[in-house]
Every structure is written in structure tokens, then in C-alpha cells.
Write an enzyme that holds these catalytic residues in place. Structure first.
Site, PDB file in Angstrom:
ATOM      1  CG  ASP A  32     -33.114  47.813  13.475  1.00 23.65           C
ATOM      2  OD1 ASP A  32     -32.639  46.667  13.586  1.00 23.65           O
ATOM      3  OD2 ASP A  32     -34.248  48.121  13.871  1.00 23.65           O
TER       4      ASP A  32
ATOM      5  CG  ASP B  95     -36.770  40.900  15.872  1.00 23.19           C
ATOM      6  OD1 ASP B  95     -37.532  39.930  15.712  1.00 23.19           O
ATOM      7  OD2 ASP B  95     -37.006  42.044  15.413  1.00 23.19           O
TER       8      ASP B  95
ATOM      9  CE  LYS C 239     -40.065  40.287  13.007  1.00 24.82           C
ATOM     10  NZ  LYS C 239     -38.776  41.011  13.177  1.00 24.82           N
TER      11      LYS C 239
ATOM     12  CB  ILE D  90     -39.744  21.848   9.058  1.00 24.78           C
ATOM     13  CG1 ILE D  90     -38.227  21.631   9.142  1.00 24.78           C
ATOM     14  CG2 ILE D  90     -40.195  21.987   7.609  1.00 24.78           C
ATOM     15  CD1 ILE D  90     -37.771  20.331   8.485  1.00 24.78           C
TER      16      ILE D  90
ATOM     17  NE  ARG E  10     -41.679  55.448  14.157  1.00 28.37           N
ATOM     18  CZ  ARG E  10     -41.147  54.253  14.175  1.00 28.37           C
ATOM     19  NH1 ARG E  10     -40.929  53.635  15.337  1.00 28.37           N
ATOM     20  NH2 ARG E  10     -40.821  53.637  13.058  1.00 28.37           N
TER      21      ARG E  10
ATOM     22  CD  GLN F  62     -42.895  49.391  12.416  1.00 30.13           C
ATOM     23  OE1 GLN F  62     -43.753  48.576  12.104  1.00 30.13           O
ATOM     24  NE2 GLN F  62     -41.808  49.049  13.059  1.00 30.13           N
TER      25      GLN F  62
ATOM     26  N   GLY G 266     -36.400  52.378  17.869  1.00 31.12           N
ATOM     27  CA  GLY G 266     -35.129  52.397  17.143  1.00 31.12           C
ATOM     28  C   GLY G 266     -34.835  53.745  16.539  1.00 31.12           C
ATOM     29  NE  ARG G 267     -37.164  53.076  11.348  1.00 32.29           N
ATOM     30  CZ  ARG G 267     -37.783  52.365  10.416  1.00 32.29           C
ATOM     31  NH1 ARG G 267     -37.512  52.572   9.139  1.00 32.29           N
ATOM     32  NH2 ARG G 267     -38.657  51.442  10.746  1.00 32.29           N
TER      33      ARG G 267
END
Length: 227
Positions: free
Chosen positions: A8, A58, A60, A64, A177, A186, A206-207
Site C-alpha cells: 500500500d 483486493d 472488493k 450489478i 497489528r 482500523q 502492511g504498515r
């Protein structure tokens, strides 16, 4: 349990540098919306050239039913090993996606997104008029009935989903975490011990990795903890 490293970072080059630093480790990579829109489908090929990583795209998907199926087919054909759909799209839409992907030679794992881990209980209720636990179980039942492979959920729903849908129904849990620190944006965060206790199949980090002094060392430490 598998570790999925979220790519990210702010630029393609930074993401590729992290991938190169993690070459040879038993991990998956997660390519999110920003990276995919900015860097395109070829970015997946660049990552796989580094080390043939398994890649979770990812995005998401939520639209329709026919449009969701079109999008899922395209993403599957460009090298994604795992994709996800919004469970809120409903049983019919998820079923249409799975019917479309059924004849692919290499079908990715397909997961349904339940409640984003950025939601608090009150925020979720405001949108869905249900509490998280009840809604996630209903979404999971629909995903299972549609033929999906599992759910993207918080650690706090993972065990209940396994009990409802079977232990072979995958749970992928973001908001992990591994070390003490800021939860950022989050709300429903957890650590590795909690992920193990709740039978998570994949954790997403990630971070805490790419903000660390030595990302490879950090990943190696996480891999030791999830054994």
C-alpha cells in the site's frame, strides 16, 4: 496460517522495492485499489517476475451481477491468485461470479468481504441496521451457498464463521497489528495470538512491515510467530 503483505505504498517503485526485499520468503502479496488503478494489470506480472509470488488482488468487487462477473473474469485472467467480492452484493451476484469462473483453467480463490475492519459496531449498525456478528454470519452463509472459498473478516468473526460454514471455509483477517503500536484507521484490530486462537487462515499486515527499519527482518519475525 499464511502471511499476506499489503503493498500500500505511495508509488510503484516503493512497492516493488518491498517485494524485492521479501524475495524468497513464504508470503502472499496483496495489491489494493490504489496500486491496481495506478500501476495497472502489468504490475502483477512485475511482482511475479521477482519471485512468482502468490497475489491477492483486493478490489472488493461490488456492482450489478453481470458487471461483477465480467470484472472477476478479467482479474482472474491476468494472474490473480485470490480475489474478493462484497458480500453485500447478495447471493445471486456472488453465484453469477462463481458460475462465470467455473470453466477457467486456473480459477483464483474467491473470498467475500463482510464488514470492513474500519467499521465500529455503531457505524456498521448505522449503515446496515444490523449488528456486525449477525450480519457477518448471514453474509458468510450466502458466500458459502454461492460456492465462494471463504470470507474477508475481522479476527473477531473468524471462529464463528468457521463454526457456521466449516473449518475448510477460509478466513482472511486484515487489521493485524503484530507488535504494539498505532491501529491507524482500523477499529477492530487484533494480534497474531488472537488470529491463531480464532483459526485465521490468512493474516494481512502492511504498515507495521513497511514502516519498520528492516522490513525483511520484520516479516521473518512475523513468520516465526505464526508457525
Amino acid at each position: 496460517m499464511k502471511l499476506c503483505v499489503a503493498l500500500d505504498l505511495a508509488s510503484r517503485d516503493e512497492n516493488l522495492a518491498i517485494a524485492r526485499a521479501l524475495k524468497g520468503l513464504d508470503i502472499w502479496l496483496k495489491v489494493g485499489l490504489r496500486s491496481y488503478l495506478r500501476d495497472g494489470a502489468n504490475f502483477l506480472n512485475e511482482l511475479k517476475k521477482i519471485d512468482d509470488f502468490k497475489i491477492f488482488v483486493d478490489l472488493k468487487i461490488y456492482d450489478i451481477p453481470n458487471t461483477m462477473a465480467d470484472a472477476a473474469e478479467v482479474i482472474s485472467n491476468i494472474g490473480a491468485d485470490m480475489i474478493n467480492l462484497h458480500a453485500s452484493s447478495g447471493l445471486r451476484a456472488m453465484s453469477e461470479v462463481m458460475n462465470r469462473l467455473a470453466n477457467l483453467r486456473e480459477k483464483p480463490l474467491v473470498l467475500a468481504v463482510s464488514a470492513l475492519t474500519s467499521f465500529s459496531d455503531d457505524e456498521f449498525y448505522e449503515v446496515y441496521n444490523q449488528n456486525i456478528d449477525e450480519a457477518v454470519l448471514k453474509m458468510s452463509q450466502n458466500a458459502k451457498n454461492a460456492g465462494l472459498d471463504g470470507m474477508v473478516c475481522s479476527v473477531f468473526e473468524s471462529l464463528a464463521i468457521k463454526k457456521e460454514c466449516g473449518t475448510d471455509f477460509i478466513t482472511l483477517t486484515p487489521g493485524i497489528r503484530p507488535f504494539k503500536g498505532n491501529s491507524d484507521d482500523q477499529k477492530r484490530v487484533a494480534n497474531i495470538v488472537m488470529a491463531k486462537q480464532n483459526l485465521s487462515d490468512f493474516i494481512v499486515v502492511g504498515r507495521p512491515i513497511y514502516k519498520s527499519f528492516n522490513p525483511r527482518e520484520t516479516v521473518e519475525k512475523i513468520l516465526q510467530e505464526i508457525l
